[in-house]
Scaffold this active site. Structure first.
Site, mmCIF file in Angstrom:
data_model
loop_
_atom_site.group_PDB
_atom_site.id
_atom_site.type_symbol
_atom_site.label_atom_id
_atom_site.label_comp_id
_atom_site.label_asym_id
_atom_site.label_seq_id
_atom_site.Cartn_x
_atom_site.Cartn_y
_atom_site.Cartn_z
ATOM 1 N N GLU A 1 -2.922 20.357 2.823
ATOM 2 C CA GLU A 1 -3.963 19.532 3.469
ATOM 3 C C GLU A 1 -3.943 19.718 4.983
ATOM 4 O OE1 GLU A 1 -6.335 18.013 1.808
ATOM 5 O OE2 GLU A 1 -5.342 18.676 -0.015
ATOM 6 N N TRP B 1 -5.793 22.722 5.651
ATOM 7 C CA TRP B 1 -7.258 22.490 5.615
ATOM 8 C C TRP B 1 -7.739 22.076 7.005
ATOM 9 C CZ3 TRP B 1 -11.298 23.600 2.692
ATOM 10 C CH2 TRP B 1 -11.136 23.812 1.317
ATOM 11 N N TRP C 1 -34.534 17.614 2.709
ATOM 12 C CA TRP C 1 -33.769 16.367 2.610
ATOM 13 C C TRP C 1 -34.754 15.204 2.561
ATOM 14 C CZ3 TRP C 1 -28.878 16.851 1.434
ATOM 15 C CH2 TRP C 1 -28.134 17.941 1.890
ATOM 16 N N ASN D 1 -9.357 9.921 1.586
ATOM 17 C CA ASN D 1 -10.117 11.157 1.384
ATOM 18 C C ASN D 1 -10.983 11.101 0.130
ATOM 19 O OD1 ASN D 1 -10.692 14.001 2.086
ATOM 20 N ND2 ASN D 1 -9.683 14.376 0.128
ATOM 21 N N TRP E 1 -26.831 15.430 5.434
ATOM 22 C CA TRP E 1 -25.410 15.189 5.704
ATOM 23 C C TRP E 1 -25.154 14.826 7.159
ATOM 24 C CZ3 TRP E 1 -23.250 18.479 9.321
ATOM 25 C CH2 TRP E 1 -23.878 19.713 9.531
ATOM 26 N N TRP F 1 -18.046 16.944 5.512
ATOM 27 C CA TRP F 1 -19.457 16.658 5.186
ATOM 28 C C TRP F 1 -20.155 17.879 4.608
ATOM 29 C CZ3 TRP F 1 -22.114 12.531 4.098
ATOM 30 C CH2 TRP F 1 -21.563 11.303 4.469
HETATM 31 C C1 LIG Z 1 -16.874 13.560 4.338
HETATM 32 C C2 LIG Z 1 -15.496 13.707 4.921
HETATM 33 C C3 LIG Z 1 -15.272 13.421 6.260
HETATM 34 C C4 LIG Z 1 -13.997 13.565 6.818
HETATM 35 N N1 LIG Z 1 -13.813 13.273 8.144
HETATM 36 C C5 LIG Z 1 -12.598 13.457 8.695
HETATM 37 C C6 LIG Z 1 -12.387 13.185 10.078
HETATM 38 O O1 LIG Z 1 -13.302 12.833 10.821
HETATM 39 N N2 LIG Z 1 -11.117 13.338 10.576
HETATM 40 C C7 LIG Z 1 -10.080 13.752 9.791
HETATM 41 O O2 LIG Z 1 -8.960 13.866 10.282
HETATM 42 N N3 LIG Z 1 -10.260 14.034 8.491
HETATM 43 C C8 LIG Z 1 -11.474 13.889 7.916
HETATM 44 N N4 LIG Z 1 -11.641 14.152 6.588
HETATM 45 C C9 LIG Z 1 -10.504 14.705 5.825
HETATM 46 C C10 LIG Z 1 -9.606 13.658 5.148
HETATM 47 O O3 LIG Z 1 -10.390 12.734 4.452
HETATM 48 C C11 LIG Z 1 -8.685 12.907 6.115
HETATM 49 O O4 LIG Z 1 -8.018 13.830 6.949
HETATM 50 C C12 LIG Z 1 -7.632 12.102 5.361
HETATM 51 O O5 LIG Z 1 -8.264 11.151 4.533
HETATM 52 C C13 LIG Z 1 -6.731 11.405 6.336
HETATM 53 O O6 LIG Z 1 -5.792 10.614 5.673
HETATM 54 P P1 LIG Z 1 -4.240 10.920 5.777
HETATM 55 O O7 LIG Z 1 -3.848 11.112 7.187
HETATM 56 O O8 LIG Z 1 -3.535 9.887 4.995
HETATM 57 O O9 LIG Z 1 -4.164 12.343 5.078
HETATM 58 P P2 LIG Z 1 -3.055 13.079 4.236
HETATM 59 O O10 LIG Z 1 -3.570 13.190 2.867
HETATM 60 O O11 LIG Z 1 -1.714 12.503 4.434
HETATM 61 O O12 LIG Z 1 -3.098 14.552 4.848
HETATM 62 C C14 LIG Z 1 -2.329 14.947 5.988
HETATM 63 C C15 LIG Z 1 -3.230 15.452 7.084
HETATM 64 O O13 LIG Z 1 -3.926 16.618 6.659
HETATM 65 C C16 LIG Z 1 -5.231 16.629 7.225
HETATM 66 N N5 LIG Z 1 -6.211 16.610 6.136
HETATM 67 C C17 LIG Z 1 -6.071 16.015 4.937
HETATM 68 N N6 LIG Z 1 -7.149 16.247 4.156
HETATM 69 C C18 LIG Z 1 -7.976 17.007 4.894
HETATM 70 C C19 LIG Z 1 -9.247 17.580 4.654
HETATM 71 N N7 LIG Z 1 -9.882 17.446 3.487
HETATM 72 N N8 LIG Z 1 -9.839 18.266 5.645
HETATM 73 C C20 LIG Z 1 -9.217 18.436 6.833
HETATM 74 N N9 LIG Z 1 -8.009 17.922 7.109
HETATM 75 C C21 LIG Z 1 -7.391 17.227 6.158
HETATM 76 C C22 LIG Z 1 -5.353 15.391 8.087
HETATM 77 O O14 LIG Z 1 -5.042 15.729 9.410
HETATM 78 C C23 LIG Z 1 -4.314 14.475 7.478
HETATM 79 O O15 LIG Z 1 -3.831 13.502 8.353
HETATM 80 C C24 LIG Z 1 -12.923 14.013 6.005
HETATM 81 C C25 LIG Z 1 -13.149 14.283 4.656
HETATM 82 C C26 LIG Z 1 -14.419 14.132 4.110
HETATM 83 C C27 LIG Z 1 -14.627 14.423 2.660
#
Ligand SMILES: Cc1cc2nc3c(=O)[nH]c(=O)nc-3n(C[C@H](O)[C@H](O)[C@H](O)COP(=O)(O)OP(=O)(O)OC[C@H]3O[C@@H](n4cnc5c(N)ncnc54)[C@H](O)[C@@H]3O)c2cc1C
Length: 488
Positions: free
Chosen positions: A287, A290, A318, A358, A376, A399
């Site tokens: 993640e 990602w 849209w 997420n 979006w 998005w």
């Molecule tokens: C529509 C949408 C919008 C999002 N907007 C953002 C945003 O503005 N900022 C943001 O940081 N993340 C965003 N995410 C990705 C993800 O949802 C969040 O990073 C995550 O929920 C953060 O929670 P956590 O720190 O507990 O993540 P954990 O699950 O603990 O993951 C660890 C770290 O990995 C990164 N990460 C995890 N999942 C993703 C992912 N899918 N894409 C990119 N990085 C990821 C984050 O930095 C996160 O803190 C978005 C996802 C979606 C589907």
């Protein structure tokens, strides 16, 4: 030699590339500076929740600098004006900072570099916001990656190459004795109110000190269950570190090093009796990769910031054909009044806490684009106003993944069914009941679809006030799929 280290989205002392370089090169003469950028403060992108987190982080940064015999010099204005002024005032020969990837940040940094150049002050930028950036992460043919899995494979191979495959024993350290105690004027750190902004949600615990505690707590336990629990809406199965990655109160290198160190522990725990379905540390690091993937996408494909990554989608229609109705649907989505409990719970969580898991982000994003048929970019903008971790690259990536317009995105014909998602990820309705008061007493058998509550029971349990669905999922998903199909 005296060097200004300009803090931006790297609000930490530990393993800060530019700060470490400044300390190494300007023995005893580093001036730590933060500028409250008036252009950003006046812009539409200001989100109270993130400003609040930033102020908390700056307070912690200043406290940690003071423990090291220094302090933060705070100014307000335009960086391209303030930095040359500061350099003159402190007699600094150079300004160092860590690079950012958004088009707006890149444009600002180039204005700063020109202004410093005119003032005969050196300006150096460093890679810090990601572990590997731009040209370091190209395919064998020298092209930027557009698919995640090979990007990750290369990223992990590079990481192993960096560290000989082992977690490093001594993490890079910050050397406090090399800082100068600046004697110049600093503004006091303002409160949110003094910046003319009203807090919308409670404080979120910004700062490097909090980040370190959160990471240690997660790696001691949560990460080992991450592979199984990360999608659950019933329990907190993720790290909640995203705002710290966003503001650089946590170094991505330290996060990954520490996670791999925890994997040795995980191997010991699970190698014999319990077979974990997925190795938590590996899934978590994936993640984090990602995040780096989306940073790279934005850096190398800046058109994706406000346009479809996949330009073929520019022809996509849209909206439902009635602007007033579309605006009403968008308002219902923002407020959590769509009549789909899982969508509404998630949006209400976002509005009241500044955060959303997420899985819930994927559900509401899919719903906006594929059920409400709305662009979006409306959702992207709304998330940026509300999320404490709002990050241009990850938000845009998330998005466009959900809208099927992005790189390596969800195929357009795979549309989340909100009711099934709800049954799978919030089976007992704990999450729904927590955020939707109207459904707090809804009987379990109807919690995912309250349209089925018999009228008498609806009256007895006060669920009648919960809105009816604003659209019919089955019909809407076919409309959107047909629009995508027509693009081919
Ligand atoms: C529509 C949408 C919008 C999002 N907007 C953002 C945003 O503005 N900022 C943001 O940081 N993340 C965003 N995410 C990705 C993800 O949802 C969040 O990073 C995550 O929920 C953060 O929670 P956590 O720190 O507990 O993540 P954990 O699950 O603990 O993951 C660890 C770290 O990995 C990164 N990460 C995890 N999942 C993703 C992912 N899918 N894409 C990119 N990085 C990821 C984050 O930095 C996160 O803190 C978005 C996802 C979606 C589907």
């Amino acid at each position: 030699m005296k060097v200004i280290h300009w803090f931006r989205r790297d609000l930490r002392l530990l393993d800060n590339t530019s700060l470490m370089a400044a300390c190494a090169e300007a023995a005893g003469a580093v001036i730590p500076v933060f500028i409250l950028d008036t252009r950003l403060l006046a812009g539409a992108g200001v989100a109270p929740v993130r400003l609040q987190f930033m102020l908390e982080s700056l307070r912690d940064l200043d406290a940690n600098l003071r423990k090291s015999g220094s302090r933060l010099i705070l100014r307000k204005g335009l960086p391209e004006v303030e930095l040359p002024k500061l350099a003159k005032e402190f007699g600094a020969n150079a300004v160092y900072f860590n690079r950012d990837v958004t088009p707006r940040a890149i444009a600002r940094d180039s204005r700063v570099a020109s202004a410093l150049n005119e003032a005969a002050v050196d300006c150096k930028s460093f890679k810090d916001v990601v572990v590997f950036e731009g040209a370091e992460m190209l395919t064998k043919d020298g092209h930027p990656y557009t698919v995640f899995t090979p990007f990750k494979r290369n990223w992990l191979a590079k990481w192993d190459g960096l560290n000989g495959g082992a977690p490093i024993k001594n993490l890079p350290n910050f050397s406090p004795q090399t800082l100068l105690l600046p004697t110049g004027v600093s503004l006091p750190l303002p409160t949110l109110k003094e910046l003319g902004v009203t807090a919308t949600v409670p404080g979120q615990g910004g700062g490097e000190t909090q980040a370190a505690a959160l990471l240690a707590k997660f790696l001691a336990d949560g990460v080992h269950k991450y592979g199984t629990l990360r999608d659950s809406l019933t329990v907190d199965g993720t790290s909640r570190l995203s705002p710290h990655f966003r503001f650089g109160t946590l170094s991505p290198r330290i996060a990954v090093h520490s996670a791999f160190a925890a994997r040795m522990e995980e191997g010991n725990r699970f190698s014999t009796a319990i077979k974990q379905p997925e190795n938590g540390v590996d899934v978590w690091v994936s993640e984090v990769v990602w995040r780096e993937f989306y940073m790279q996408i934005l850096q190398l494909h800046p058109h994706a910031y406000s346009g479809n990554f996949n330009r073929a989608c520019d022809a996509l229609q849209w909206g439902g054909g009635n602007a007033k109705k579309d605006a009403e649907l968008f308002a219902a989505w923002c407020d959590g009044r769509t009549g789909y409990p899982i969508v509404d719970a998630a949006m209400r969580q976002l509005n009241t806490t500044g955060w959303m898991p997420n899985r819930a982000r994927m559900i509401v994003a899919s719903f906006l684009c594929k059920d409400l048929l709305l662009d979006w970019r409306l959702g992207q903008r709304y998330f940026m106003q509300k999320l404490v971790d709002g990050d241009p690259a990850a938000n845009n990536g998330g998005w466009q993944w959900s809208a099927s317009t992005g790189t390596d995105a969800q195929p357009y014909f795979r549309v989340f069914n909100p009711t099934l998602q709800s049954e799978k990820f919030d089976p007992t309705g704990v999450y729904i009941r927590k955020y939707i008061r109207d459904l707090a007493r809804c009987p379990q058998e109807f919690i995912h679809d309250p349209t089925k509550v018999p009228p008498m029971i609806a009256l007895q349990t006060n669920t009648a006030s919960y809105p009816k669905p604003v659209v019919d999922h089955a019909k809407q998903k076919d409309i959107m799929a047909a629009r995508f199909k027509a693009l081919k």
